[in-house]
Motif scaffolding. Sequence first.
Motif, PDB file in Angstrom:
ATOM      1  N   PHE A   1     -25.783  18.568 -25.490  1.00 15.93           N
ATOM      2  CA  PHE A   1     -24.832  17.496 -25.205  1.00 15.93           C
ATOM      3  C   PHE A   1     -24.716  16.490 -26.351  1.00 15.93           C
ATOM      4  CE2 PHE A   1     -23.752  13.427 -22.958  1.00 15.93           C
ATOM      5  CZ  PHE A   1     -22.427  13.760 -22.717  1.00 15.93           C
ATOM      6  N   GLU A   2     -25.808  16.143 -26.987  1.00 17.58           N
ATOM      7  CA  GLU A   2     -25.759  15.172 -28.090  1.00 17.58           C
ATOM      8  C   GLU A   2     -24.888  15.685 -29.233  1.00 17.58           C
ATOM      9  OE1 GLU A   2     -26.826  11.985 -28.102  1.00 17.58           O
ATOM     10  OE2 GLU A   2     -27.316  12.394 -26.004  1.00 17.58           O
ATOM     11  N   VAL A   3     -24.941  16.975 -29.497  1.00 16.22           N
ATOM     12  CA  VAL A   3     -24.102  17.570 -30.542  1.00 16.22           C
ATOM     13  C   VAL A   3     -22.641  17.506 -30.114  1.00 16.22           C
ATOM     14  CG1 VAL A   3     -23.591  19.677 -31.832  1.00 16.22           C
ATOM     15  CG2 VAL A   3     -25.967  19.082 -31.322  1.00 16.22           C
ATOM     16  N   MET A   4     -22.388  17.825 -28.853  1.00 18.50           N
ATOM     17  CA  MET A   4     -21.016  17.841 -28.346  1.00 18.50           C
ATOM     18  C   MET A   4     -20.408  16.445 -28.309  1.00 18.50           C
ATOM     19  SD  MET A   4     -18.448  19.501 -27.323  1.00 18.50           S
ATOM     20  CE  MET A   4     -16.913  19.008 -26.575  1.00 18.50           C
ATOM     21  N   LYS A   5     -21.207  15.429 -28.044  1.00 18.62           N
ATOM     22  CA  LYS A   5     -20.689  14.062 -27.950  1.00 18.62           C
ATOM     23  C   LYS A   5     -19.986  13.629 -29.239  1.00 18.62           C
ATOM     24  CE  LYS A   5     -23.775  11.086 -26.586  1.00 18.62           C
ATOM     25  NZ  LYS A   5     -24.793  10.229 -25.952  1.00 18.62           N
ATOM     26  N   ALA A   6     -20.425  14.153 -30.355  1.00 21.03           N
ATOM     27  CA  ALA A   6     -19.780  13.813 -31.627  1.00 21.03           C
ATOM     28  C   ALA A   6     -18.325  14.263 -31.641  1.00 21.03           C
ATOM     29  CB  ALA A   6     -20.543  14.451 -32.782  1.00 21.03           C
ATOM     30  N   ASN A   7     -18.006  15.306 -30.902  1.00 19.72           N
ATOM     31  CA  ASN A   7     -16.637  15.829 -30.865  1.00 19.72           C
ATOM     32  C   ASN A   7     -15.733  15.090 -29.888  1.00 19.72           C
ATOM     33  OD1 ASN A   7     -16.865  18.039 -32.798  1.00 19.72           O
ATOM     34  ND2 ASN A   7     -18.390  18.788 -31.345  1.00 19.72           N
ATOM     35  N   PHE A   8     -16.289  14.220 -29.078  1.00 20.92           N
ATOM     36  CA  PHE A   8     -15.457  13.453 -28.157  1.00 20.92           C
ATOM     37  C   PHE A   8     -14.477  12.559 -28.920  1.00 20.92           C
ATOM     38  CE2 PHE A   8     -18.743  13.706 -24.491  1.00 20.92           C
ATOM     39  CZ  PHE A   8     -18.215  14.912 -24.095  1.00 20.92           C
ATOM     40  N   ALA A   9     -14.808  12.199 -30.138  1.00 19.20           N
ATOM     41  CA  ALA A   9     -13.866  11.416 -30.946  1.00 19.20           C
ATOM     42  C   ALA A   9     -12.564  12.190 -31.132  1.00 19.20           C
ATOM     43  CB  ALA A   9     -14.484  11.093 -32.300  1.00 19.20           C
ATOM     44  N   ILE A  10     -12.663  13.504 -31.209  1.00 15.33           N
ATOM     45  CA  ILE A  10     -11.471  14.350 -31.352  1.00 15.33           C
ATOM     46  C   ILE A  10     -10.797  14.546 -29.996  1.00 15.33           C
ATOM     47  CG2 ILE A  10     -10.632  16.663 -31.961  1.00 15.33           C
ATOM     48  CD1 ILE A  10     -13.022  16.818 -33.935  1.00 15.33           C
ATOM     49  N   THR A  11     -11.572  14.931 -28.993  1.00 20.41           N
ATOM     50  CA  THR A  11     -10.971  15.271 -27.698  1.00 20.41           C
ATOM     51  C   THR A  11     -10.405  14.048 -26.975  1.00 20.41           C
ATOM     52  OG1 THR A  11     -13.131  15.172 -26.586  1.00 20.41           O
ATOM     53  CG2 THR A  11     -12.396  17.329 -27.393  1.00 20.41           C
ATOM     54  N   LYS A  12     -10.967  12.880 -27.201  1.00 22.52           N
ATOM     55  CA  LYS A  12     -10.445  11.680 -26.551  1.00 22.52           C
ATOM     56  C   LYS A  12      -9.091  11.264 -27.127  1.00 22.52           C
ATOM     57  CE  LYS A  12     -14.750   9.665 -24.887  1.00 22.52           C
ATOM     58  NZ  LYS A  12     -15.680   8.520 -24.975  1.00 22.52           N
ATOM     59  N   GLN A  13      -8.745  11.777 -28.279  1.00 23.07           N
ATOM     60  CA  GLN A  13      -7.440  11.483 -28.884  1.00 23.07           C
ATOM     61  C   GLN A  13      -6.359  12.454 -28.416  1.00 23.07           C
ATOM     62  OE1 GLN A  13      -6.897   8.749 -30.877  1.00 23.07           O
ATOM     63  NE2 GLN A  13      -8.994   8.269 -30.283  1.00 23.07           N
ATOM     64  N   MET A  14      -6.756  13.498 -27.705  1.00 23.53           N
ATOM     65  CA  MET A  14      -5.800  14.512 -27.241  1.00 23.53           C
ATOM     66  C   MET A  14      -5.071  14.037 -25.989  1.00 23.53           C
ATOM     67  SD  MET A  14      -7.862  18.069 -27.741  1.00 23.53           S
ATOM     68  CE  MET A  14      -8.546  18.535 -29.303  1.00 23.53           C
ATOM     69  N   THR A  15      -3.866  14.557 -25.832  1.00 18.35           N
ATOM     70  CA  THR A  15      -3.091  14.262 -24.629  1.00 18.35           C
ATOM     71  C   THR A  15      -3.660  15.047 -23.459  1.00 18.35           C
ATOM     72  OG1 THR A  15      -1.528  16.068 -24.957  1.00 18.35           O
ATOM     73  CG2 THR A  15      -1.000  13.957 -26.036  1.00 18.35           C
ATOM     74  N   ASP A  16      -3.280  14.651 -22.250  1.00 16.56           N
ATOM     75  CA  ASP A  16      -3.713  15.398 -21.060  1.00 16.56           C
ATOM     76  C   ASP A  16      -3.225  16.840 -21.135  1.00 16.56           C
ATOM     77  OD1 ASP A  16      -5.098  13.266 -19.967  1.00 16.56           O
ATOM     78  OD2 ASP A  16      -3.461  12.666 -18.627  1.00 16.56           O
ATOM     79  N   GLU A  17      -2.001  17.050 -21.621  1.00 16.47           N
ATOM     80  CA  GLU A  17      -1.475  18.407 -21.727  1.00 16.47           C
ATOM     81  C   GLU A  17      -2.305  19.253 -22.700  1.00 16.47           C
ATOM     82  OE1 GLU A  17       2.243  19.459 -23.886  1.00 16.47           O
ATOM     83  OE2 GLU A  17       2.875  20.256 -21.939  1.00 16.47           O
ATOM     84  N   GLU A  18      -2.719  18.655 -23.810  1.00 15.07           N
ATOM     85  CA  GLU A  18      -3.550  19.390 -24.767  1.00 15.07           C
ATOM     86  C   GLU A  18      -4.901  19.745 -24.150  1.00 15.07           C
ATOM     87  OE1 GLU A  18      -2.059  17.767 -29.113  1.00 15.07           O
ATOM     88  OE2 GLU A  18      -3.270  16.415 -27.888  1.00 15.07           O
ATOM     89  N   LEU A  19      -5.486  18.805 -23.444  1.00 10.95           N
ATOM     90  CA  LEU A  19      -6.776  19.076 -22.797  1.00 10.95           C
ATOM     91  C   LEU A  19      -6.628  20.134 -21.705  1.00 10.95           C
ATOM     92  CD1 LEU A  19      -8.153  15.428 -22.578  1.00 10.95           C
ATOM     93  CD2 LEU A  19      -8.970  17.260 -24.084  1.00 10.95           C
ATOM     94  N   GLN A  20      -5.536  20.084 -20.955  1.00 12.23           N
ATOM     95  CA  GLN A  20      -5.300  21.101 -19.925  1.00 12.23           C
ATOM     96  C   GLN A  20      -5.089  22.472 -20.550  1.00 12.23           C
ATOM     97  OE1 GLN A  20      -2.011  19.313 -17.878  1.00 12.23           O
ATOM     98  NE2 GLN A  20      -3.312  17.860 -16.776  1.00 12.23           N
ATOM     99  N   SER A  21      -4.462  22.514 -21.712  1.00 11.92           N
ATOM    100  CA  SER A  21      -4.266  23.806 -22.373  1.00 11.92           C
ATOM    101  C   SER A  21      -5.591  24.337 -22.900  1.00 11.92           C
ATOM    102  CB  SER A  21      -3.219  23.703 -23.490  1.00 11.92           C
ATOM    103  OG  SER A  21      -3.660  22.872 -24.541  1.00 11.92           O
ATOM    104  N   LEU A  22      -6.461  23.464 -23.386  1.00  8.99           N
ATOM    105  CA  LEU A  22      -7.802  23.903 -23.795  1.00  8.99           C
ATOM    106  C   LEU A  22      -8.561  24.467 -22.600  1.00  8.99           C
ATOM    107  CD1 LEU A  22      -9.214  21.207 -26.254  1.00  8.99           C
ATOM    108  CD2 LEU A  22      -9.000  23.648 -26.671  1.00  8.99           C
ATOM    109  N   GLU A  23      -8.481  23.770 -21.473  1.00 11.26           N
ATOM    110  CA  GLU A  23      -9.148  24.240 -20.257  1.00 11.26           C
ATOM    111  C   GLU A  23      -8.597  25.606 -19.835  1.00 11.26           C
ATOM    112  OE1 GLU A  23     -10.623  22.184 -16.260  1.00 11.26           O
ATOM    113  OE2 GLU A  23      -8.434  22.175 -16.440  1.00 11.26           O
ATOM    114  N   ALA A  24      -7.287  25.768 -19.887  1.00 11.47           N
ATOM    115  CA  ALA A  24      -6.673  27.053 -19.515  1.00 11.47           C
ATOM    116  C   ALA A  24      -7.154  28.160 -20.432  1.00 11.47           C
ATOM    117  CB  ALA A  24      -5.149  26.939 -19.558  1.00 11.47           C
TER     118      ALA A  24
END
Length: 143
Positions: free
Chosen positions: A115-138
Motif C-alpha cells: 500500500f505504501e508504494v501504491m499511495k505514491a500513485n494516488f497523485a496521478i489517480t486523484k487527478q483522473m476523472t470519474d469516467e477515466e477511473l471507471q474505465s480503469l476499473e472496467a
Amino acid sequence: MKKVKLSFAALAVLALVSCGDKKEAEPFGKATEEPVATETTTETVSEPVTESNTLADQGKEIFEGKGTCVSCHQPSTKVIGPSLKDISATYKAKDASIVTFLKGEADPLVDPTQFEVMKANFAITKQMTDEELQSLEAYIKSF
C-alpha cells in the motif's frame, strides 16, 4: 610607388565593402529568429464509448499510458504490485470498488503490504476523472 598606391586603394575598397551591411552567419541548426512565447492550453478529450472503443479499451489505454500502472502491474504476474487477475478476483469476490480505492477513499484489499508504494500513485489517480477511473476499473475487472 604605383604598387603602393594601388595596394592602398585595394585595401580601402576592401575595407569599405567589408564594413557595409554586415550580417552574422547563424550557427548550424540555430533558428534565425528568436522564439516567440505563446500561450498553449491542453485539454483532455474523452472519446465517446462505442463498440470498438469500450470502457475497458479506454481503461487499457490509461493503464498503459498516463496512469503508468503497467510499470507495477501485469495481467497475470506479480511484479511490484499484484497482477490484474488477482486484483480483479479480489474486487469481484468482495463486490468492492476499485474507483473508490484509486481515489484514496478505501483500504487496500489485495496486498496491503504494498500500500505504501501504491499511495505514491494516488497523485496521478486523484487527478483522473470519474469516467477515466471507471474505465480503469472496467479494464482491470476484464481479467
